[in-house]
Scaffold this motif. Structure first.
Motif, PDB file in Angstrom:
ATOM      1  N   THR A  88       0.831  -1.205   0.000  1.00 24.07           N
ATOM      2  CA  THR A  88       0.000   0.000   0.000  1.00 24.07           C
ATOM      3  C   THR A  88       0.864   1.253   0.000  1.00 24.07           C
ATOM      4  O   THR A  88       0.522   2.254  -0.657  1.00 24.07           O
ATOM      5  CB  THR A  88      -0.947  -0.001   1.213  1.00 24.07           C
ATOM      6  OG1 THR A  88      -1.806  -1.145   1.143  1.00 24.07           O
ATOM      7  CG2 THR A  88      -1.803   1.256   1.234  1.00 24.07           C
ATOM      8  N   THR A  89       1.987   1.223   0.698  1.00 25.31           N
ATOM      9  CA  THR A  89       2.881   2.379   0.721  1.00 25.31           C
ATOM     10  C   THR A  89       3.445   2.668  -0.670  1.00 25.31           C
ATOM     11  O   THR A  89       3.552   3.827  -1.076  1.00 25.31           O
ATOM     12  CB  THR A  89       4.039   2.152   1.716  1.00 25.31           C
ATOM     13  OG1 THR A  89       3.488   1.927   3.019  1.00 25.31           O
ATOM     14  CG2 THR A  89       4.952   3.367   1.765  1.00 25.31           C
ATOM     15  N   ILE A  90       3.795   1.625  -1.414  1.00 20.76           N
ATOM     16  CA  ILE A  90       4.254   1.830  -2.789  1.00 20.76           C
ATOM     17  C   ILE A  90       3.174   2.514  -3.617  1.00 20.76           C
ATOM     18  O   ILE A  90       3.436   3.461  -4.365  1.00 20.76           O
ATOM     19  CB  ILE A  90       4.651   0.485  -3.438  1.00 20.76           C
ATOM     20  CG1 ILE A  90       5.981  -0.006  -2.864  1.00 20.76           C
ATOM     21  CG2 ILE A  90       4.759   0.621  -4.955  1.00 20.76           C
ATOM     22  CD1 ILE A  90       6.426  -1.354  -3.402  1.00 20.76           C
ATOM     23  N   MET A  91       1.937   2.062  -3.472  1.00 14.99           N
ATOM     24  CA  MET A  91       0.833   2.651  -4.234  1.00 14.99           C
ATOM     25  C   MET A  91       0.625   4.114  -3.853  1.00 14.99           C
ATOM     26  O   MET A  91       0.433   4.973  -4.721  1.00 14.99           O
ATOM     27  CB  MET A  91      -0.439   1.834  -4.015  1.00 14.99           C
ATOM     28  CG  MET A  91      -0.383   0.442  -4.623  1.00 14.99           C
ATOM     29  SD  MET A  91      -1.893  -0.508  -4.316  1.00 14.99           S
ATOM     30  CE  MET A  91      -1.754  -1.762  -5.593  1.00 14.99           C
ATOM     31  N   LYS A  92       0.657   4.402  -2.559  1.00  8.02           N
ATOM     32  CA  LYS A  92       0.498   5.796  -2.122  1.00  8.02           C
ATOM     33  C   LYS A  92       1.650   6.662  -2.609  1.00  8.02           C
ATOM     34  O   LYS A  92       1.457   7.836  -2.958  1.00  8.02           O
ATOM     35  CB  LYS A  92       0.410   5.848  -0.598  1.00  8.02           C
ATOM     36  CG  LYS A  92      -0.891   5.304  -0.019  1.00  8.02           C
ATOM     37  CD  LYS A  92      -0.905   5.437   1.489  1.00  8.02           C
ATOM     38  CE  LYS A  92      -2.229   4.994   2.081  1.00  8.02           C
ATOM     39  NZ  LYS A  92      -2.251   5.107   3.563  1.00  8.02           N
ATOM     40  N   GLU A 148      -6.979   1.253  -0.175  1.00  4.77           N
ATOM     41  CA  GLU A 148      -7.482   0.882   1.156  1.00  4.77           C
ATOM     42  C   GLU A 148      -9.008   0.853   1.218  1.00  4.77           C
ATOM     43  O   GLU A 148      -9.605  -0.199   1.348  1.00  4.77           O
ATOM     44  CB  GLU A 148      -6.893   1.799   2.234  1.00  4.77           C
ATOM     45  CG  GLU A 148      -5.391   1.604   2.431  1.00  4.77           C
ATOM     46  CD  GLU A 148      -4.829   2.412   3.576  1.00  4.77           C
ATOM     47  OE1 GLU A 148      -5.313   3.545   3.810  1.00  4.77           O
ATOM     48  OE2 GLU A 148      -3.901   1.923   4.233  1.00  4.77           O
ATOM     49  N   HIS A 149      -9.678   2.001   1.135  1.00  3.80           N
ATOM     50  CA  HIS A 149     -11.134   2.036   1.230  1.00  3.80           C
ATOM     51  C   HIS A 149     -11.686   2.982   0.167  1.00  3.80           C
ATOM     52  O   HIS A 149     -11.062   3.996  -0.145  1.00  3.80           O
ATOM     53  CB  HIS A 149     -11.589   2.518   2.620  1.00  3.80           C
ATOM     54  CG  HIS A 149     -11.003   1.732   3.754  1.00  3.80           C
ATOM     55  ND1 HIS A 149     -11.384   0.445   4.027  1.00  3.80           N
ATOM     56  CD2 HIS A 149     -10.060   2.068   4.674  1.00  3.80           C
ATOM     57  CE1 HIS A 149     -10.698   0.007   5.082  1.00  3.80           C
ATOM     58  NE2 HIS A 149      -9.897   0.978   5.479  1.00  3.80           N
ATOM     59  N   PRO A 150     -12.876   2.675  -0.389  1.00  2.00           N
ATOM     60  CA  PRO A 150     -13.466   3.568  -1.392  1.00  2.00           C
ATOM     61  C   PRO A 150     -13.688   4.975  -0.824  1.00  2.00           C
ATOM     62  O   PRO A 150     -14.241   5.131   0.263  1.00  2.00           O
ATOM     63  CB  PRO A 150     -14.807   2.899  -1.724  1.00  2.00           C
ATOM     64  CG  PRO A 150     -14.621   1.463  -1.352  1.00  2.00           C
ATOM     65  CD  PRO A 150     -13.690   1.468  -0.173  1.00  2.00           C
ATOM     66  N   ALA A 151     -13.237   5.979  -1.554  1.00  2.00           N
ATOM     67  CA  ALA A 151     -13.384   7.376  -1.114  1.00  2.00           C
ATOM     68  C   ALA A 151     -14.723   7.911  -1.612  1.00  2.00           C
ATOM     69  O   ALA A 151     -14.817   8.543  -2.658  1.00  2.00           O
ATOM     70  CB  ALA A 151     -12.228   8.219  -1.643  1.00  2.00           C
ATOM     71  N   ILE A 152     -15.789   7.635  -0.856  1.00  5.59           N
ATOM     72  CA  ILE A 152     -17.127   8.048  -1.274  1.00  5.59           C
ATOM     73  C   ILE A 152     -17.759   8.924  -0.190  1.00  5.59           C
ATOM     74  O   ILE A 152     -17.428   8.813   0.992  1.00  5.59           O
ATOM     75  CB  ILE A 152     -18.034   6.832  -1.575  1.00  5.59           C
ATOM     76  CG1 ILE A 152     -18.140   5.910  -0.351  1.00  5.59           C
ATOM     77  CG2 ILE A 152     -17.493   6.049  -2.761  1.00  5.59           C
ATOM     78  CD1 ILE A 152     -19.030   4.704  -0.567  1.00  5.59           C
ATOM     79  N   TYR A 153     -18.653   9.787  -0.629  1.00 13.19           N
ATOM     80  CA  TYR A 153     -19.388  10.649   0.292  1.00 13.19           C
ATOM     81  C   TYR A 153     -20.662   9.924   0.726  1.00 13.19           C
ATOM     82  O   TYR A 153     -21.541   9.652  -0.103  1.00 13.19           O
ATOM     83  CB  TYR A 153     -19.730  11.974  -0.380  1.00 13.19           C
ATOM     84  CG  TYR A 153     -18.514  12.814  -0.699  1.00 13.19           C
ATOM     85  CD1 TYR A 153     -17.956  13.651   0.263  1.00 13.19           C
ATOM     86  CD2 TYR A 153     -17.923  12.771  -1.959  1.00 13.19           C
ATOM     87  CE1 TYR A 153     -16.835  14.428  -0.022  1.00 13.19           C
ATOM     88  CE2 TYR A 153     -16.806  13.540  -2.260  1.00 13.19           C
ATOM     89  CZ  TYR A 153     -16.274  14.365  -1.277  1.00 13.19           C
ATOM     90  OH  TYR A 153     -15.156  15.129  -1.564  1.00 13.19           O
ATOM     91  N   PRO A 154     -20.822   9.598   2.010  1.00  9.38           N
ATOM     92  CA  PRO A 154     -21.907   8.715   2.449  1.00  9.38           C
ATOM     93  C   PRO A 154     -23.302   9.298   2.267  1.00  9.38           C
ATOM     94  O   PRO A 154     -24.268   8.539   2.130  1.00  9.38           O
ATOM     95  CB  PRO A 154     -21.593   8.484   3.934  1.00  9.38           C
ATOM     96  CG  PRO A 154     -20.729   9.634   4.339  1.00  9.38           C
ATOM     97  CD  PRO A 154     -19.925   9.974   3.124  1.00  9.38           C
TER      98      PRO A 154
END
Length: 292
Positions: free
Chosen positions: A41-45, A80-86
């Motif tokens: 995940t760090t590589i992706m970020k 990590e997690h979908p960045a969506i507005y709930p």
């Protein structure tokens, strides 16, 4: 499409990514795999300019820096997690990023989100949120897509759908970097495997080369097993026998074929023993730890 050259990433003065270099070609599907805490995940970020790094990263020959994200315009990502507005509906979340309404509707249809896309996303299940995040990553026909555990929370039908969608985009030239613990699914689509451990790349190969080099044993099927057994024994070639079929080490197959030709024996079949992909990865990691 993507190139990393001697990249190091530090978090709180601790080196997470250690001198990583690799490249990804257009249309390739690269599996980024490794144990928990390996640095995937760090590589992706880092590629997305979300962490400080040293070394060089370029996307489509445009350099990535921490403050200049111009090169990321053609990149889609789910980290990590979908960045969506709930409190927005799924469709409203997509509209925030979509340039083409037809492209939006096509992804909704293919990912089978029609029945709930106009409901507030705060009520979505984990799998529904995951599909929405994948749709956001694929909007606007990106040239590079980075997916961190994209199969997380998906049922069997949705997993097959996402796998086919990834393959479709790759066939059109989109490059993928995908991290997943579900190696059996990743194995079905990836064209290149990058294995990392403790922030270092320990394997970087086309999947065909990886499979060929890591098949340890081969099946031999022969017409005359008695003569074959005598021949292998007399030349000190180890084997296991089950009726007409023999199992031999891959390093001996060329010698065996030469012997068969010399003694006018004929092979009915020569094929690698199917090895579980997860077992191969575990073996490589164990060997790497022992050598370290």
């Amino acid at each position: 499409m993507l190139e990393l050259h001697h990249v190091d990433t530090f978090i709180h003065h601790h080196r997470i990514i250690d001198h990583v270099s690799f490249s990804i070609e257009p249309g390739s599907i690269v599996g980024l795999i490794g144990p928990n805490g390996a640095g995937k995940t760090t590589i992706m970020k880092t590629i997305l300019g979300l962490t400080k790094f040293t070394g060089q990263i370029s996307i489509d020959q445009q350099p990535i820096t921490e403050n200049d994200h111009h090169a990321l315009a053609s990149v889609g990502a789910l980290i990590e997690h979908p960045a969506i507005y709930p409190f927005l509906t799924g469709r409203q979340n997509l509209v925030l990023y979509a340039h083409d309404p037809h492209d939006l509707e096509n992804l909704v249809r293919i990912l089978q989100m029609t029945n709930y896309i106009d409901h507030p996303s705060k009520g979505y299940s984990l799998g529904m949120k995951q599909k929405l995040g994948i749709a956001i990553a694929l909007l606007n026909h990106p040239r590079l897509v980075i997916l961190d555990e994209p199969m997380n929370g998906l049922d069997v039908e949705a997993t097959i759908c996402v796998r086919q969608l990834i393959q479709h985009y790759a066939d059109q030239g989109t490059a993928f970097l995908i991290s997943s613990h579900i190696l059996s699914e990743l194995q079905k689509v990836m064209t290149q495997v990058i294995l990392i451990n403790q922030g270092r790349v320990i394997v970087n190969q086309p999947i065909a080369d990886f499979n060929r080099l890591n098949h340890q044993d081969y099946h031999l099927t022969v017409e005359d097993p008695t003569v074959t057994a005598q021949l292998l024994t007399s030349h000190h070639i180890p084997f296991k026998r089950n009726d007409h079929q023999f199992v031999v080490d891959r390093h001996t197959i060329f010698t065996i074929q030469d012997l068969f030709a010399e003694h006018h024996l004929y092979l009915q079949e020569l094929a690698p023993v199917e090895t579980n992909f997860e077992q191969i990865i575990v073996r490589i990691l164990d060997e790497q730890r022992r050598s370290a």
